[in-house]
Design a protein around this motif. Structure first.
Motif, PDB file in Angstrom:
ATOM      1  N   SER A 159       0.832  -1.210   0.000  1.00  0.00           N
ATOM      2  CA  SER A 159       0.000   0.000   0.000  1.00  0.00           C
ATOM      3  C   SER A 159       0.865   1.258   0.000  1.00  0.00           C
ATOM      4  CB  SER A 159      -0.843   0.064   1.274  1.00  0.00           C
ATOM      5  OG  SER A 159      -1.446  -1.151   1.529  1.00  0.00           O
ATOM      6  N   PHE A 160       0.291   2.327  -0.505  1.00  0.00           N
ATOM      7  CA  PHE A 160       0.904   3.647  -0.330  1.00  0.00           C
ATOM      8  C   PHE A 160       0.691   4.054   1.135  1.00  0.00           C
ATOM      9  CE2 PHE A 160       0.620   3.601  -4.826  1.00  0.00           C
ATOM     10  CZ  PHE A 160       1.505   4.568  -5.305  1.00  0.00           C
ATOM     11  N   PRO A 161       1.686   4.613   1.790  1.00  0.00           N
ATOM     12  CA  PRO A 161       1.495   5.044   3.183  1.00  0.00           C
ATOM     13  C   PRO A 161       0.832   6.425   3.212  1.00  0.00           C
ATOM     14  CG  PRO A 161       3.781   5.357   2.542  1.00  0.00           C
ATOM     15  CD  PRO A 161       3.081   4.806   1.335  1.00  0.00           C
ATOM     16  N   VAL A 162      -0.326   6.526   2.574  1.00  0.00           N
ATOM     17  CA  VAL A 162      -0.901   7.850   2.276  1.00  0.00           C
ATOM     18  C   VAL A 162      -2.424   7.880   2.481  1.00  0.00           C
ATOM     19  CG1 VAL A 162      -1.393   9.426   0.358  1.00  0.00           C
ATOM     20  CG2 VAL A 162       0.894   8.463   0.590  1.00  0.00           C
ATOM     21  N   TRP A 163      -2.888   9.021   3.068  1.00  0.00           N
ATOM     22  CA  TRP A 163      -4.315   9.350   3.117  1.00  0.00           C
ATOM     23  C   TRP A 163      -4.472  10.750   2.530  1.00  0.00           C
ATOM     24  CZ3 TRP A 163      -1.394   7.201   6.911  1.00  0.00           C
ATOM     25  CH2 TRP A 163      -1.828   6.013   7.518  1.00  0.00           C
ATOM     26  N   TYR A 164      -5.704  11.087   2.181  1.00  0.00           N
ATOM     27  CA  TYR A 164      -5.970  12.444   1.699  1.00  0.00           C
ATOM     28  C   TYR A 164      -7.053  13.065   2.565  1.00  0.00           C
ATOM     29  CZ  TYR A 164      -3.803  10.163  -2.278  1.00  0.00           C
ATOM     30  OH  TYR A 164      -2.960   9.445  -3.064  1.00  0.00           O
ATOM     31  N   CYS A 165      -6.928  14.376   2.792  1.00  0.00           N
ATOM     32  CA  CYS A 165      -7.985  15.095   3.499  1.00  0.00           C
ATOM     33  C   CYS A 165      -9.211  15.138   2.590  1.00  0.00           C
ATOM     34  CB  CYS A 165      -7.519  16.520   3.827  1.00  0.00           C
ATOM     35  SG  CYS A 165      -8.863  17.559   4.413  1.00  0.00           S
ATOM     36  N   LYS A 166     -10.343  14.746   3.152  1.00  0.00           N
ATOM     37  CA  LYS A 166     -11.555  14.672   2.337  1.00  0.00           C
ATOM     38  C   LYS A 166     -11.982  16.053   1.843  1.00  0.00           C
ATOM     39  CE  LYS A 166     -16.077  12.504   2.291  1.00  0.00           C
ATOM     40  NZ  LYS A 166     -17.135  11.906   3.105  1.00  0.00           N
ATOM     41  N   LYS A 167     -11.688  17.047   2.674  1.00  0.00           N
ATOM     42  CA  LYS A 167     -12.166  18.405   2.367  1.00  0.00           C
ATOM     43  C   LYS A 167     -11.253  19.110   1.361  1.00  0.00           C
ATOM     44  CE  LYS A 167     -13.794  21.989   5.392  1.00  0.00           C
ATOM     45  NZ  LYS A 167     -13.629  22.349   6.818  1.00  0.00           N
ATOM     46  N   CYS A 168      -9.926  19.103   1.645  1.00  0.00           N
ATOM     47  CA  CYS A 168      -9.040  19.903   0.786  1.00  0.00           C
ATOM     48  C   CYS A 168      -8.052  19.073  -0.033  1.00  0.00           C
ATOM     49  CB  CYS A 168      -8.285  20.945   1.610  1.00  0.00           C
ATOM     50  SG  CYS A 168      -6.966  20.242   2.613  1.00  0.00           S
ATOM     51  N   GLY A 169      -8.061  17.740   0.155  1.00  0.00           N
ATOM     52  CA  GLY A 169      -7.196  16.894  -0.665  1.00  0.00           C
ATOM     53  C   GLY A 169      -5.746  16.827  -0.203  1.00  0.00           C
ATOM     54  N   GLU A 170      -5.435  17.512   0.902  1.00  0.00           N
ATOM     55  CA  GLU A 170      -4.063  17.505   1.416  1.00  0.00           C
ATOM     56  C   GLU A 170      -3.558  16.065   1.608  1.00  0.00           C
ATOM     57  OE1 GLU A 170      -1.952  19.789   1.768  1.00  0.00           O
ATOM     58  OE2 GLU A 170      -0.586  19.352   3.430  1.00  0.00           O
TER      59      GLU A 170
END
Ligand SMILES: [Zn+2]
Ligand SMILES: [Zn+2]
Length: 789
Positions: A405-416
């Motif tokens: 997996s990518f060790p990554v999440w994104y902010c739902k609101k701003c995509g950060e």
């Protein structure tokens, strides 16, 4: 003691394989002060059974590594399996007759993990069976926790170094595997296709274009002609109407339109090919997607929506024909880009993908490649050509289930982008929570996990670290950079290149000093493939002739050269092994009463023979140092058959049967020394047989637990004068044998021998031995001749 006709290679192989494993003969010694020789072993892709190409190339690297071990190095030779990502997924899909995309991610991952658990031991056994001398305790799988941690760390590190970018842009995409693909995963293939001439309407008049891809009509954005093409000058600034779809597009001039191709009019659909994308950018044309990420026609396609690409093409051609827009249909073969894993035509699809940005480093990449020692040298060109032809940054995200997996999440609101913390690795963002409660940018509380997985090469390109990081910290430093990367030439652009680039980006240095590149195995000069039905299974060859015989064949090809599978070479190996066992049996029989001591005086002839051996040891060692194992093997093979069996054994037979005291002892000593040296030099090639012979006799004197951890034979300064006398002796014996054959006399026929003056002078001190081997009752000076009694 080996008894005649008791040569059961299957039993021998199994016995020593078990012995090596039990006694940990190939174990890397953590505490040794010896110099380390470290190897970045290729982790074979888990996609079925070992194939003959692997049998050849792994044998070839094993020759080198066994040599190094006997030269006194503390060898670090780990083993890994590459079992993450697409190849394994495809194998599981095939075996289980399922489609991963049609089940939940969790369900599929479990299926893969269970599958691997069951299959891996059998898969790895092939490598053990062929005698690969890895330390099996230093093992990694590219999907295990350890590998996931390192792979994710690599992502984080490169992200922090500003090399990772997530782009929302057209990228190469495989509609069959339903994932983005990297440039390296794309290959050219000639496929049958159809060229159709279609009528476009310009002010009610016909304008004919030729195309292979009418299914992209719904994404048309322009048509082009070449500015030098006078036929179309009058169309400048006008609009063309695309049939079947209610679309009007501008007619534009551009150099890239080829007047020779078709009618000289090219139509541009946003993501048709590279040129189409260039046009889109250059003329700021609208972006239209006719093909979606599911490999089907999008809603732009009207009544064709939801169809597979090929199906849509067929339907559209039919409709063009029906409505009178089709002028001509021609079957052609044309070159297209296909996905190397499945052979499906690559499409350009706009999607969000992660890229490792490295196109700016092309000059540097050439320098880095230049710092490596390439064996053979010419393989560097392949690397250089690949770098020079690079057009894309490295797309590393795959829309698949089974992978790191990518060790990554994104902010739902701003995509950060929210990264995992290094100490939490490995993470699965789908199951694990991000390390922050609030988005650092907008304070948002909800996060979306990245569901893509890292491309399999992204992990396998960390192979030096995957292996080294299994060791303690102080050893890690000593093991890197590694000494050797052995691999086949077809993955220079995949594995070698990516490992090199990543090592430079992470650590600022090359991952290894030497790279040794092996060739492909062919059959009658042709690449083996299932479709051609010309596949040779190494398992079957081993069953029939034994692993040593198969390795013997692999040693017959020069490094880096594509080589044919030749059964006759395997048979030659089998013959060699049998002869080696028989000759050893003869030697041991005659050493029974030997006290193991060197004679006070060595017979001159024995000295000559040992000098010949000295030269062979030197030549073999020099060849091996340059990784030219095939030259080394050829040298020993010749020496064994010719000098040892055909001449030396024959010469000393009488002396050893009837001789007494030092004369006999001298022969016994020479037999012991020469046979041991032959065995040791053959040990890298035929490890099972040589171990069998060594353990049967030599071990009790030599004390090394296994021939494979004994020391390589030493050589002294060459004595050309002595070697020349040996050559002369052989020449004379051979001439006598020819004379006997010609006269139809048996080889042991008594005779009177006359030899040339010069020869006589050189051989005057070995006349007794010469007499023994030729059965000459008298040896005279004069014109060469053999007189029978
Ligand atoms: Zn594919
Ligand atoms: Zn945010």
């Amino acid at each position: 003691m080996i008894k005649k006709n008791q040569f059961d290679f299957r039993a021998i192989e199994e016995k020593w394989r078990k012995f090596w494993e039990k006694e940990k003969i190939y174990k890397f010694n953590h505490k040794s002060k010896k110099k380390i020789y470290s190897v970045d072993t290729p982790p074979p892709t888990v996609s079925g059974k070992m194939h003959i190409g692997s049998a050849g190339s792994y044998s070839q690297q094993d020759f080198i590594i066994r040599f190094k071990r006997m030269r006194g190095f503390n060898v670090f030779y780990p083993f890994g399996t590459d079992d993450n990502g697409l190849p394994t997924e495809r194998l599981v899909e095939k075996r289980k007759n399922i489609k991963s995309k049609e089940m939940s991610r969790e369900e599929f991952i479990k299926l893969c993990t269970d599958f691997l658990k069951k299959e891996l031991p059998g898969f790895i056994q092939d490598w053990k069976n062929i005698g690969i001398s890895c330390d099996w305790d230093i093992y990694y799988s590219t999907i295990d926790e350890h590998s996931r941690r390192i792979s994710q760390w690599s992502f984080l590190d490169l992200y922090k170094k500003g090399r990772m970018e997530r782009r929302d842009a057209p990228a190469m995409y495989c509609p069959e595997c339903k994932t983005g693909v990297a440039q390296v995963e794309v290959e050219d293939k000639e496929i049958p296709s159809e060229f159709v001439d279609v009528i476009l309407k310009v002010d009610g008049k016909d304008l004919v274009i030729s195309t292979t891809r009418p299914e992209l009509f719904p994404a048309s954005v322009a048509v082009f002609y070449n500015p030098n093409d006078k036929r179309y000058k009058h169309l400048k600034g006008k609009k063309a109407k695309i049939p079947l779809f209610d679309i009007e597009v501008p007619i534009l001039e551009d150099e890239r339109a080829d007047p020779e191709k078709g009618t000289g009019i090219a139509y541009c659909a946003t993501f048709g090919d590279q040129t189409d994308m260039e046009w889109q950018k250059a003329y700021n044309l609208p972006i239209k997607e006719a093909i979606g990420r599911d490999g089907r026609m999008t809603s732009l396609a009207g009544k064709y929506t939801g169809m597979q690409i090929k199906e849509a093409r067929k339907e559209i051609i039919n409709d063009l024909k029906k409505q009178g827009f089709l002028v001509k249909q021609k079957k052609i073969m044309h070159l297209v880009n296909v996905h190397e894993r499945c052979g499906t035509e690559i499409e350009f699809v706009k999607s969000k993908q992660w890229f490792l940005r490295y196109l700016d480093l092309k000059k540097k990449m050439l320098e880095w490649g230049g710092e490596l020692n390439w064996y053979p040298k010419f393989m560097k060109h392949r690397y250089d050509n690949w770098v020079k032809g690079l057009q894309w940054d490295w797309l590393i995200s795959n829309q698949r289930h089974f992978g790191v997996s990518f060790p990554v999440w994104y902010c739902k609101k701003c995509g950060e982008v929210i990264l995992a913390k290094e100490k939490d690795l490995p993470v699965d963002p789908v199951k694990d929570k991000p390390p922050v409660k609030n988005c650092p940018k907008c304070g948002g509380k909800e996060f979306i996990p990245e569901t893509d997985v890292l491309n399999t090469w992204f992990t396998s390109s960390m192979s030096p670290q995957l292996a080294i990081k299994l060791m303690n910290k102080s050893l890690q430093k000593k093991l890197f950079p590694m000494n050797l990367r052995p691999q086949a030439h077809d993955i220079i652009s995949f594995w070698l290149f990516n490992t090199l680039v990543k090592s430079r980006l992470h650590f600022g240095k090359n991952p290894w000093k030497d790279v040794v590149i092996s060739g492909f195995v062919t059959l009658k000069g042709e690449k083996m493939s299932k479709s051609k039905g010309n596949i040779i299974q190494p398992q079957e060859v081993m069953e029939k002739y034994g692993a040593d015989a198969l390795r013997f064949w692999a040693a017959s090809s020069k490094l880096g050269k594509d080589f044919d599978y030749q059964e006759k070479e395997v048979i030659a190996g089998k013959k060699f092994i049998t002869k080696l066992l028989n000759a050893s049996r003869f030697v041991f029989m005659n050493l029974k009463d030997w006290d193991g001591k060197k004679p006070e005086k060595l017979e001159l002839l024995d000295g000559l023979f040992l000098e010949r051996l000295n030269k062979v040891v030197k030549n073999c060692t020099t060849s091996f140092e340059k990784y030219e194992y095939s030259k080394a093997k050829q040298e020993i093979e010749l020496f064994f058959w010719n000098d040892f069996c055909d001449y030396y054994l024959e010469i000393i037979k009488k002396r050893i049967y009837q001789g007494k005291g030092d004369k006999r002892k001298s022969a016994q000593h020479t037999l012991y020394q020469s046979l041991l040296a032959i065995l040791k030099m053959m040990a890298p090639f035929t490890p099972f047989t040589t171990e069998e012979i060594y353990q049967n006799y030599f071990r009790k004197y030599e004390k090394d637990k296994s021939i494979h951890v004994s020391s390589w034979p030493k050589y002294e300064k060459l004595r050309e004068d002595k070697e020349k006398v040996w050559e002369k002796l052989i020449e004379v014996i051979s001439k006598v044998r020819q004379a006997k054959t010609k006269a139809k006399k048996p080889m042991n026929a008594d005779c009177i021998l006359t030899i040339d003056k010069i020869h006589y002078k050189d051989l005057k001190n070995v006349l007794e031995d010469l007499g023994n081997v030729t059965n000459a009752k008298e040896i005279k000076k004069g014109k060469f001749g053999v007189k029978f009694l």
